[in-house]
Design a protein around this motif. Structure first.
Motif, short mmCIF file in Angstrom:
data_model
loop_
_atom_site.label_atom_id
_atom_site.label_comp_id
_atom_site.label_asym_id
_atom_site.label_seq_id
_atom_site.Cartn_x
_atom_site.Cartn_y
_atom_site.Cartn_z
N CYS A 19 106.93 31.10 3.73
CA CYS A 19 108.16 30.67 4.41
C CYS A 19 108.72 31.81 5.25
CB CYS A 19 109.18 30.23 3.38
SG CYS A 19 110.69 29.69 4.14
N PRO A 22 113.03 34.22 4.35
CA PRO A 22 113.36 35.44 3.61
C PRO A 22 113.34 36.69 4.49
CG PRO A 22 111.86 34.11 2.34
CD PRO A 22 111.96 33.47 3.67
N ALA A 23 112.41 36.73 5.44
CA ALA A 23 112.36 37.88 6.35
C ALA A 23 113.62 37.95 7.21
CB ALA A 23 111.13 37.79 7.24
N ARG A 26 116.62 39.09 4.93
CA ARG A 26 116.54 40.50 4.57
C ARG A 26 116.79 41.40 5.77
NH1 ARG A 26 112.00 38.74 0.91
NH2 ARG A 26 113.01 38.72 -1.11
N VAL A 186 111.92 35.17 14.37
CA VAL A 186 111.52 35.91 13.17
C VAL A 186 110.29 36.78 13.42
CG1 VAL A 186 110.12 34.02 12.26
CG2 VAL A 186 111.06 35.67 10.70
N ALA A 187 109.50 36.44 14.44
CA ALA A 187 108.30 37.24 14.71
C ALA A 187 108.64 38.58 15.35
CB ALA A 187 107.35 36.47 15.61
N LEU A 189 110.99 41.21 14.70
CA LEU A 189 112.00 41.68 13.75
C LEU A 189 112.82 42.84 14.29
CD1 LEU A 189 110.28 41.40 10.27
CD2 LEU A 189 112.04 39.97 11.22
N GLN A 224 100.36 31.42 8.70
CA GLN A 224 100.45 31.51 10.16
C GLN A 224 101.85 31.57 10.74
OE1 GLN A 224 97.89 32.05 12.19
NE2 GLN A 224 96.77 32.27 10.28
N TYR A 225 102.90 31.77 9.92
CA TYR A 225 104.24 31.63 10.52
C TYR A 225 104.53 32.63 11.62
CZ TYR A 225 107.08 35.30 8.13
OH TYR A 225 107.66 36.47 7.72
N VAL A 226 104.00 33.84 11.48
CA VAL A 226 104.28 34.85 12.51
C VAL A 226 103.60 34.47 13.82
CG1 VAL A 226 104.11 37.28 13.09
CG2 VAL A 226 104.48 36.61 10.74
N ASN A 227 102.35 34.01 13.73
CA ASN A 227 101.62 33.67 14.95
C ASN A 227 102.25 32.48 15.67
OD1 ASN A 227 99.93 35.71 14.22
ND2 ASN A 227 98.44 34.35 13.25
N ARG B 37 103.77 46.62 8.81
CA ARG B 37 103.96 45.28 9.37
C ARG B 37 103.97 44.23 8.25
NH1 ARG B 37 103.75 42.95 14.40
NH2 ARG B 37 102.45 41.13 14.18
N SER B 40 107.39 44.09 6.21
CA SER B 40 108.57 43.42 6.72
C SER B 40 108.39 41.91 6.83
CB SER B 40 108.98 44.01 8.06
OG SER B 40 107.89 44.07 8.91
N PHE B 41 107.14 41.44 6.99
CA PHE B 41 106.96 40.00 7.13
C PHE B 41 106.72 39.29 5.80
CE2 PHE B 41 105.83 40.99 11.63
CZ PHE B 41 106.79 40.18 12.21
N CYS B 42 106.46 40.02 4.73
CA CYS B 42 106.17 39.38 3.45
C CYS B 42 107.38 38.60 2.96
CB CYS B 42 105.79 40.42 2.40
SG CYS B 42 105.62 39.73 0.76
N PRO B 43 107.24 37.28 2.74
CA PRO B 43 108.40 36.48 2.32
C PRO B 43 108.93 36.87 0.94
CG PRO B 43 106.60 35.07 3.04
CD PRO B 43 106.05 36.44 2.93
N GLU B 44 108.08 37.45 0.10
CA GLU B 44 108.52 37.80 -1.25
C GLU B 44 109.01 39.23 -1.34
OE1 GLU B 44 108.66 35.19 -2.97
OE2 GLU B 44 107.59 34.28 -1.32
N GLY B 75 99.26 34.78 2.30
CA GLY B 75 98.33 35.33 3.28
C GLY B 75 98.97 35.77 4.58
N VAL B 76 100.32 35.81 4.64
CA VAL B 76 100.98 36.28 5.86
C VAL B 76 100.61 37.73 6.13
CG1 VAL B 76 103.24 36.82 6.85
CG2 VAL B 76 102.89 34.65 5.73
N SER B 79 97.35 38.00 7.84
CA SER B 79 97.33 37.53 9.23
C SER B 79 98.05 38.47 10.17
CB SER B 79 97.91 36.11 9.32
OG SER B 79 99.30 36.16 9.33
N VAL B 80 98.98 39.30 9.68
CA VAL B 80 99.69 40.21 10.59
C VAL B 80 99.08 41.61 10.60
CG1 VAL B 80 101.88 39.00 10.44
CG2 VAL B 80 101.46 40.91 8.91
#
Lengths: 302, 92
Positions: A19, A22-23, A26, A186-187, A189, A224-227, B37, B40-44, B75-76, B79-80
């Motif tokens: 999801c 959260p990024a 934060r 969000v991509a 930041l 794939q959310y960032v892409n 990278r 900062s993108f990790c949702p947890e 897997g974010v 992928s980043v």
């Protein structure tokens, strides 16, 4: 567990794997230099972070309802003001409201408008995932044209999905003449960080509209959310800009924008648009995106 | 007015979301450049950079480390990652 990032929102919340919000939460709260009070409209964020008897929030947190998040924030701000005046508190906390697009574009719009007009000192952050994702993908006024949702399904007659355009919330909020509002993604930041810092420094209301892809209901793979979010900005579907005291500034000018198909084909909710009979719809969508961009760049160049 | 109770945060009682995982991220330490990278993108927020000694035991570099108690295996991070130091593998 990353202690620095866990300062306000802890690990162990039950948001879907992959999801995006959260990024966002934060990053925005990471820029706060004073204590914060978090006000939350109903939505994915509220449901997943406050599973009884647990809470993922490590700061003061209040949730009331879908429609009155901004009204709650106004109340807190006013109470704080009078307590400060009477000398009962020594420091004022910054109020940060988080709402989804359902709680901002649709249901919470009246209370947001009221709070903006009264000029309370708070920051409203809308994470826009284009629908009521927590109740199972119903359309909202932030759902883009052409998207398939539970309430705008594809049938024998109806082959486009949602036939109405998105609401331009940024223009609505800008009409209140507030000091700072921005659209972020969000991509990106670093860009979001800069905007959050500016918005938190402003005295009076500030507004952030942040793009937040939903893996579950936009139907793309978990990782794939960032892409997907990068493509939204690179196709000019979600331009990054800010409005400071009425002055537009585009933060990321895409010199060679990609065709909108590249963004659409990453998601299952737009799958039907690639059928042969919807070729014209795709062209229309490209025109709409270009039109929006033209309007925005005209505003920015004045 | 009564004074409210303060509920203290206890990390040990937090629900462990690690059991959601189907794939798990495997870090290749020798490839990691410590750019942050994935952090900062990790949702947890379960990845952190830690200073670790390199293979020659002299240089100290930042390396990403995953907390598998909370990692949901989305897997974010993989992928980043710009250098593909993270690979998603099936859990046993």
């Amino acid at each position: 567990m990353n202690k620095e990032l866990n300062r306000y929102l802890a690990s162990g919340h039950s948001a879907c794997a992959g999801c995006a919000y959260p990024a966002i939460v934060r990053t925005v709260l990471g820029e706060a230099r004073s204590p914060v009070v978090i006000v939350n409209a109903t939505g994915c964020l509220e449901v997943t972070s406050t599973l009884y008897p647990f809470t993922a929030w490590k700061s003061s947190y209040i949730h009331s309802a879908f429609e009155n998040a901004s009204a709650t924030a106004s109340g807190i701000e006013s109470a704080q003001k009078i307590l400060f005046k009477k000398g009962k508190i020594r420091e004022k906390a910054k109020i940060v409201v988080f709402g989804g697009d359902g709680g901002t574009y649709d249901i919470g719009l009246q209370s947001l408008s009221g709070a903006l007009e009264r000029g309370h000192d708070f920051l409203y952050v809308c994470y826009d995932n284009g629908g009521y994702m927590n109740t199972g993908n119903q359309r909202s006024s932030a759902t883009p044209f052409g998207a398939q949702t539970e309430t705008t399904p594809i049938g024998k007659e109806q082959k486009i999905g949602k036939t109405q355009l998105r609401k331009n919330l940024m223009e609505i909020v800008n009409a209140h003449n507030i000091a700072y509002l921005a659209q972020a993604n969000v991509a990106f930041l670093d860009d979001l960080k800069m905007k959050a810092r500016k918005a938190l420094e402003v005295k009076g209301p500030a507004f952030l509209n942040v793009f937040s892809p939903c893996t579950n209901n936009w139907k793309f793979p978990l990782s794939q959310y960032v892409n997907v979010a990068v493509l939204a900005t690179e196709t000019n579907f979600w331009p990054l800009y800010e409005i400071e005291k009425g002055k537009y500034k585009i933060n990321k000018v895409i010199s060679n924008r990609r065709p909108i198909e590249e963004f659409l084909k990453t998601q299952g909710r737009f799958k039907h648009l690639f059928a042969a009979e919807n070729k014209k719809t795709l062209e229309k969508m490209q025109e709409m995106v270009d039109e929006e961009w033209k309007k925005l760049s005209a505003n920015a160049s004045v | 007015m009564e004074k409210g109770a303060v509920i203290k945060y206890d990390a040990l009682k937090a629900p462990r979301t690690g059991n959601w995982r189907y794939l798990y991220p495997e870090m290749k330490k020798e490839k990691c450049i410590g750019c942050g990278r994935c952090v900062s993108f990790c949702p947890e927020a379960c990845i952190e950079l830690r200073k670790e000694k390199g293979s020659d035991n002299k240089t100290v570099k930042n390396k990403a480390r995953v907390d598998y108690d909370f990692c949901k295996g989305c897997g974010v991070c993989a992928s980043v990652c710009p250098v593909r130091a993270i690979i998603m593998k099936k859990s046993e």
